[in-house]
Design a protein around this motif. Structure first.
Motif, PDB file in Angstrom:
ATOM      1  N   ASN A  84       0.973  -1.337   0.103  1.00 18.12           N
ATOM      2  CA  ASN A  84       0.022   0.109   0.044  1.00 18.12           C
ATOM      3  C   ASN A  84       1.023   1.069   0.174  1.00 18.12           C
ATOM      4  O   ASN A  84       1.994   1.343   0.865  1.00 18.12           O
ATOM      5  N   PHE A  85       0.594   2.254  -0.602  1.00 17.86           N
ATOM      6  CA  PHE A  85       1.342   3.550  -0.753  1.00 17.86           C
ATOM      7  C   PHE A  85       0.180   4.557  -0.818  1.00 17.86           C
ATOM      8  O   PHE A  85      -0.996   4.571  -1.197  1.00 17.86           O
ATOM      9  N   SER A  86       0.756   5.819  -0.499  1.00 13.15           N
ATOM     10  CA  SER A  86      -0.217   6.928  -0.493  1.00 13.15           C
ATOM     11  C   SER A  86       0.727   8.056  -1.122  1.00 13.15           C
ATOM     12  O   SER A  86       2.053   8.272  -0.859  1.00 13.15           O
ATOM     13  N   SER A  87       0.197   9.002  -1.895  1.00 13.93           N
ATOM     14  CA  SER A  87       1.064  10.144  -2.263  1.00 13.93           C
ATOM     15  C   SER A  87       0.441  11.686  -2.142  1.00 13.93           C
ATOM     16  O   SER A  87      -0.872  11.532  -2.359  1.00 13.93           O
TER      17      SER A  87
ATOM     18  N   GLN B 278      -6.202   5.006  -6.431  1.00 17.50           N
ATOM     19  CA  GLN B 278      -7.575   5.746  -6.406  1.00 17.50           C
ATOM     20  C   GLN B 278      -7.380   7.291  -6.111  1.00 17.50           C
ATOM     21  O   GLN B 278      -6.646   7.564  -5.184  1.00 17.50           O
ATOM     22  N   PHE B 279      -7.957   7.983  -6.333  1.00 17.31           N
ATOM     23  CA  PHE B 279      -8.147   9.566  -6.245  1.00 17.31           C
ATOM     24  C   PHE B 279      -8.696   9.731  -4.893  1.00 17.31           C
ATOM     25  O   PHE B 279     -10.145   9.605  -4.986  1.00 17.31           O
TER      26      PHE B 279
ATOM     27  N   SER C 168      -4.196   7.326  -3.195  1.00 18.08           N
ATOM     28  CA  SER C 168      -3.563   6.124  -2.399  1.00 18.08           C
ATOM     29  C   SER C 168      -3.719   5.010  -3.282  1.00 18.08           C
ATOM     30  O   SER C 168      -4.672   4.972  -4.537  1.00 18.08           O
ATOM     31  N   GLY C 169      -3.123   3.741  -3.080  1.00 17.26           N
ATOM     32  CA  GLY C 169      -3.377   2.633  -4.231  1.00 17.26           C
ATOM     33  C   GLY C 169      -2.371   1.555  -3.666  1.00 17.26           C
ATOM     34  O   GLY C 169      -1.707   1.269  -2.674  1.00 17.26           O
TER      35      GLY C 169
END
Length: 186
Positions: A81-84, A113-114, A121-122
């Motif tokens: 899992n990541f987020s930006s 996903q936006f 995140s995705g």
């Protein structure tokens, strides 16, 4: 007359006798939010009600500010899992293209996903042999004003799919004597 409350600019336009109600004029506005108001007055002195407008001038190019990976190092066949976060709100109609590459250059598909605003995140899946430093690449995105984002590549995280190997085992007593050696060779 057009007024800008942020910059205290007043601009008056005098039209020709053939004025048809549509006129374009310009004056310099700095980047930022402007509260504009206008009043029309005809030659007979009749004045319209004041009309107000909000206008945002945004010429700043958005960029990636933070990449957060939920686990590192990554083990074999692991979904990550990541987020930006980006420097400003992204346009839902032109979201980024996100790619992750292994150290060997293999691209791994990314599902994201936006979340809204400036956040995405995705997940991404890594496999045996994807060892080494990964690379996160973001391209083809825009902010709410349509400014195109800068293509960026950021070091991602370390992928480690190699299982450790035990070469030797020592069991030491309090004096540092290897007890396994004693048991093997009486």
């Amino acid at each position: 007359t057009l007024f800008d409350s942020l910059n205290s600019i007043t601009s008056t336009l005098t039209t020709s006798p053939s004025f048809d109600g549509n006129e374009t004029f310009s004056f310099g506005l700095l980047e930022g939010t402007h509260n504009l108001s206008s009043v029309l007055r005809d030659r007979a002195g009749n004045q319209s009600a004041m009309a107000t407008y909000n206008l945002v001038i945004d010429q700043t190019v958005p960029f990636l500010t933070n990449l957060n990976v939920m686990a590192s190092p990554v083990s074999s066949n692991k979904t990550l899992n990541f987020s930006s976060t980006f420097s400003e709100e992204l346009s839902p109609s032109q979201l980024p293209s996100l790619s992750f590459f292994t150290e060997s250059g293999t691209e791994r598909s990314t599902q994201f996903q936006f979340v809204g605003g400036a956040n995405i995140s995705g997940t991404i899946q890594f496999f045996d042999g994807d060892d080494g430093q990964s690379l996160f690449v973001v391209t083809s995105y825009a902010d709410m004003a349509g400014n195109l984002g800068v293509a960026q590549s950021e070091p991602g995280f370390v992928v480690d799919t190699i299982r450790p190997v035990i070469n030797s085992v020592q069991v030491l007593d309090s004096n540092g004597v290897n007890l396994l050696e004693i048991l093997r060779y009486p």
